[in-house]
Enzyme design. Sequence first.
Site, mmCIF file in Angstrom:
data_model
loop_
_atom_site.group_PDB
_atom_site.id
_atom_site.type_symbol
_atom_site.label_atom_id
_atom_site.label_comp_id
_atom_site.label_asym_id
_atom_site.label_seq_id
_atom_site.Cartn_x
_atom_site.Cartn_y
_atom_site.Cartn_z
ATOM 1 N N HIS A 18 1.076 -1.144 0.124
ATOM 2 C CA HIS A 18 -0.131 0.032 -0.137
ATOM 3 C C HIS A 18 1.012 1.232 0.094
ATOM 4 O O HIS A 18 0.740 2.219 -0.783
ATOM 5 C CB HIS A 18 -0.821 -0.173 1.055
ATOM 6 C CG HIS A 18 -1.648 1.131 1.307
ATOM 7 N ND1 HIS A 18 -3.427 1.207 0.758
ATOM 8 C CD2 HIS A 18 -1.532 2.486 1.798
ATOM 9 C CE1 HIS A 18 -3.840 2.253 1.083
ATOM 10 N NE2 HIS A 18 -2.697 3.146 1.730
ATOM 11 N N GLU A 19 1.913 1.240 0.869
ATOM 12 C CA GLU A 19 2.678 2.379 0.797
ATOM 13 C C GLU A 19 3.645 2.483 -0.259
ATOM 14 O O GLU A 19 4.001 3.777 -0.750
ATOM 15 C CB GLU A 19 3.435 2.429 2.227
ATOM 16 C CG GLU A 19 2.613 2.429 3.516
ATOM 17 C CD GLU A 19 1.463 3.488 3.753
ATOM 18 O OE1 GLU A 19 1.617 4.446 3.070
ATOM 19 O OE2 GLU A 19 0.564 3.360 4.230
ATOM 20 N N HIS A 22 1.919 4.698 -2.827
ATOM 21 C CA HIS A 22 2.119 6.120 -2.529
ATOM 22 C C HIS A 22 3.584 6.347 -2.943
ATOM 23 O O HIS A 22 3.711 7.372 -3.448
ATOM 24 C CB HIS A 22 1.881 6.232 -1.176
ATOM 25 C CG HIS A 22 0.434 6.110 -0.601
ATOM 26 N ND1 HIS A 22 -0.538 6.798 -1.380
ATOM 27 C CD2 HIS A 22 -0.009 5.471 0.461
ATOM 28 C CE1 HIS A 22 -1.776 6.349 -0.874
ATOM 29 N NE2 HIS A 22 -1.413 5.544 0.419
#
Length: 419
Positions: A18-19, A22
């Site tokens: 998920h990170e 980003h």
Amino acid sequence: METVIAFIIIFGSLVFFHELGHFLFAKKAGILVREFAIGFGPKILSLRKGETLYTIRILPLGGYVRMAGEDFDTVELQPGYRVGIILNEEDEVEKIYLNRNVNNPNVLFLEVEKADLSRKLFIEGYDEEGKIVRFNIARDAIVNEKGQETLIAPYDRQFDSKPLGSRAMTIFAGPLFNFILAFFIFLAIGLLHGVPTNEPIITKVLDDRPAYEAGMENGDFVKEVDGESIESWTEFSDIIKDHPGEQLQMKVERDGELVTLLVTPDTLKEAGHKYGQIGVEYTSPVEKNALKAVVFGAQETYTWIKRIFELLGMLVTGQFTIDALSGPVGIYKATEEVAQFGIFTLMNWAAMLSINLGIMNLLPLPALDGGRLLFFLFEAIRGKPVDKQKEGMIHFVGIMLLMVLMVVVTWNDIQRFFF
């Protein structure tokens, strides 16, 4: 111990990917990423590579990517502040000391009159002889405050300087990478374990149930139901569910011959809905095929996205209550149970959790990725961004409410599993 390791690997992987979404899109947009963190709270491990600090923190409840320009990231030098500076070969400031006691012969001290560490990149002030001096600041200059060093962020490296599309994509990339991770997990299952053929073959007939009473046997291959040709187990299962209490004529292939059976599904109820069941178990045959594994990965990802949205709809309409939600404790206990069924079941569970994490983050709630995307939508409609202080206050309130929800859900999990 195995459950703890499985939980850490699964949850850590979901947060990492998920990170990573980003992080990669922030880098692609030219945004300075100050920190890539897994977990919250005090640091356990840290490694600086280039301009980014990579950390693992003590509370495994999520993670974050800290980008330049967010929150209170910027450093400001107020008039009258005494600082020490070090110049590079081009006479540009490469380091600024905010603490007064610096033991370095190359440091020049001055009292700040004007300074801009973001757009114009300069510092102006009075030197030790009382003369006014002005220096340009290098784009990679470092601010040192009590031994802690922070790289300055020129405005074009800050999150807010980027076009709306780049900012939105940077935020959306987190959930997107959770969906991508789920696809690759399902793909790996298809390649290593095989792709279910979904053939309508009866694995096991349960005693004293409609299928047993109708004469159905293990290994029967369902060919027709009420004259309608059956191509897959899903198709057969849907027909059974849609006809509770109605007699169905089935043709099954048994030992190379067609056998006609009359079956009346039992009527069951769930959440106010009636559905049929005949009392059979099914385990799909599998085949290993790379192309079908790719299709399987895409189909399973889509199916789970659809199912989770349906469950969210049931929660909104009151068919589920908050007591049905699970937090980290509930996920841990579920992981413990799933792990007993083998690695492929555990992988399937991890893929489902990854999709769930992606969807939850896309909900239009403050402090979540979906909440930030909602503000970007308002910006696109209004033609200008929402006031930062107002947006920050809304996100702060959202974080507090999410923390309360997490406490309630965790307490429910503890009562459910330990009392």
